[in-house]
Motif scaffolding. Structure first.
Motif, PDB file in Angstrom:
ATOM      1  N   ASP A   1       1.095  -1.365   0.045  1.00 26.99           N
ATOM      2  CA  ASP A   1       0.102  -0.154   0.015  1.00 26.99           C
ATOM      3  C   ASP A   1       0.813   1.302  -0.110  1.00 26.99           C
ATOM      4  O   ASP A   1       0.455   2.177  -0.757  1.00 26.99           O
ATOM      5  CB  ASP A   1      -0.865   0.061   1.161  1.00 26.99           C
TER       6      ASP A   1
ATOM      7  N   ARG B   1       1.106   4.096  -2.864  1.00 27.20           N
ATOM      8  CA  ARG B   1       1.028   5.520  -2.861  1.00 27.20           C
ATOM      9  C   ARG B   1       2.104   6.396  -3.256  1.00 27.20           C
ATOM     10  O   ARG B   1       2.070   7.531  -3.721  1.00 27.20           O
ATOM     11  CB  ARG B   1       0.878   5.972  -1.261  1.00 27.20           C
TER      12      ARG B   1
ATOM     13  N   THR C   1       2.504   6.610  -6.867  1.00 25.22           N
ATOM     14  CA  THR C   1       1.313   7.558  -7.429  1.00 25.22           C
ATOM     15  C   THR C   1       1.722   9.127  -7.329  1.00 25.22           C
ATOM     16  O   THR C   1       1.817   9.943  -8.123  1.00 25.22           O
ATOM     17  CB  THR C   1       0.077   7.444  -6.564  1.00 25.22           C
TER      18      THR C   1
ATOM     19  N   LEU D   1       2.156  10.689  -0.240  1.00 22.85           N
ATOM     20  CA  LEU D   1       1.511   9.627  -0.255  1.00 22.85           C
ATOM     21  C   LEU D   1       0.045   9.698  -0.239  1.00 22.85           C
ATOM     22  O   LEU D   1      -0.608   8.870   0.192  1.00 22.85           O
ATOM     23  CB  LEU D   1       1.973   8.748   0.968  1.00 22.85           C
TER      24      LEU D   1
ATOM     25  N   SER E   1      -3.722   7.080  -4.144  1.00 17.27           N
ATOM     26  CA  SER E   1      -3.270   5.721  -4.523  1.00 17.27           C
ATOM     27  C   SER E   1      -3.929   5.370  -5.458  1.00 17.27           C
ATOM     28  O   SER E   1      -5.274   5.366  -5.624  1.00 17.27           O
ATOM     29  CB  SER E   1      -3.319   4.877  -3.046  1.00 17.27           C
TER      30      SER E   1
END
Length: 422
Positions: A130, A134, A137, A250, A253
């Motif tokens: 995860d 993030r 992205t 972050l 996502s």
């Protein structure tokens, strides 16, 4: 998509009459014997095959670990000439895809971090995926893509691992140095590769001492005109002006995907020490590092899924990259940042000994269970305080003696598969 090949280990009843489970190199030797329709009588014979038929050996490594390639390779080795050797042309893969794997065991621990600056941190593989999604992205939002360079002035902390994997997932190129480096040491290195994004901390603790790095960060920024974005990772220090916060990077996502790149596409850039002129950039590719690190962690280190792997290092040393690569074996990596001798020699033993720190005033001598895979340490003489220079001389002499003996026992002084795709 192929999953990682980890040969099963049969149940071994306890007792002296039953041999222990085979090691990583033992399992590989058994598998390679069947594949090659030949037997390997001992380590030396396996080693001779690995360096005598390098193309066949590295193709076996590829098959054994079930490498995921989005396009098939056309051949294993085009030419063995150096420089100019070309491995697995046509293959398209991604190192980060193999590190993070599928979401088959998201609750398995991936990172155990201990620091003298912030509290303890642990991350599962699910949490790591995860965070990488993030960070990926965020880097995409900054315009980072294949071939772009991301530089890190960061310590050995989880955020650094996340940023490396996010960078690799995009096909961008990673490079890092530890924050104990001064301005010149950083600029001499990073200025040679023109990074677009720079990740920094403004300070850290070394034992009880607070280290302020805000002036160094300002000078580094001034010495790197290629940098378009600076991301500040909070690490128990004051915010930095004119930077993007890590949390802001972050904030969004997207689904975690991986850019397939050619086998030799640059993954990261390391640097020599710089003892003769400027530090020399050393480029490692996705495919070569993937195969080499799978081989090293399994066949040399015998790292297995669920193990915990600690190597005291900083982000300026190649062993940090090797430490991160233990995730390929679904082991948990143990990150340690700080003074390894604070408050005393027992500090790191708390991370490796089940019983914790050795009693005060006692020699640091672990007594592991019989099944543990650890080196033995000779006890120190009690009540005797030696001059530090004497201790160093004796230790260096011991290391020299062990190293010389080890070289004589290994044919030609070469490790297993010492030449090849890595």
């Amino acid at each position: 998509m192929q999953t990682e090949h980890v040969p099963s280990r049969p149940h071994q009843p306890a007792g002296p009459s039953h041999p222990p489970p085979p090691s990583g190199i033992g399992r590989f030797a058994e598998w390679a014997s069947a594949r090659e329709n030949r037997g390997f009588a001992d380590y030396d014979e396996l080693w001779r095959w690995s360096v005598g038929d390098v193309a066949r050996f590295w193709e076996a490594v590829w098959e054994y670990y079930g490498i995921r390639s989005h396009a098939p390779y056309e051949s294993v080795l085009v030419s063995a000439e150096m420089p100019g050797a070309s491995w697995f042309p046509g293959a398209r893969l991604n190192y980060a895809e193999h590190v993070l794997g599928d979401e088959d065991a998201p609750e398995r621990v991936a990172i155990i971090a201990r620091s003298q600056t912030v509290g303890p941190v642990e991350m599962t593989f699910g949490e790591l995926r995860d965070a990488v999604a993030r960070a990926r992205t965020g880097l995409r939002r900054l315009g980072v893509g294949p071939g772009d360079r991301v530089a890190a002035y960061l310590p050995n902390i989880p955020e650094t691992v996340v940023a490396l994997l996010a960078t690799a997932s995009l096909g961008a190129i990673w490079t890092s140095c530890a924050p104990e480096f001064g301005t010149r040491g950083i600029v001499d290195r990073f200025a040679q590769v023109d990074p677009e994004v720079l990740l920094v901390v403004s300070g850290y603790h070394h034992g009880t001492k607070a280290i302020d790095r805000r002036q160094e960060v300002a000078r580094i920024r001034a010495g790197l005109p290629s940098v378009r974005h600076v991301v500040h990772v909070p690490y128990g220090s004051e915010p930095l002006p004119d930077t993007m916060a890590w949390d802001e990077l972050l904030v969004d996502s997207e689904p975690l995907t991986f850019v397939p790149v050619p086998f030799d596409h640059p993954l990261w850039i390391l640097f020599s020490s710089g003892t003769t002129g400027l530090p020399k950039p050393i480029v490692h590719g996705h495919g070569g590092i993937l195969l080499e690190q799978l081989k090293v962690h399994d066949l040399s280190f015998d790292v297995r899924p669920g193990d915990r792997f600690l190597w005291f290092t900083t982000t300026a040393w190649t062993m940090w990259n090797t430490l991160v690569s233990a995730l390929l074996r679904r082991a948990a990596i143990v990150l340690f940042d700080g003074n390894p001798l604070w408050p005393d020699l027992g500090a790191q033993w708390e991370l490796v000994l089940p019983q914790g720190r050795p009693p005060a005033g006692r020699a640091v001598r672990p007594v592991p269970p019989a099944s543990a895979r650890r080196h033995r340490f000779a006890p120190a003489r009690r009540g005797v305080r030696l001059d530090p220079r004497t201790v160093r001389r004796r230790r260096h002499a011991q290391l020299d003696q062990r190293w010389n003996g080890r070289v004589r026992r290994v044919p030609g002084g070469q490790p297993l598969a010492g030449r090849g795709a890595g």
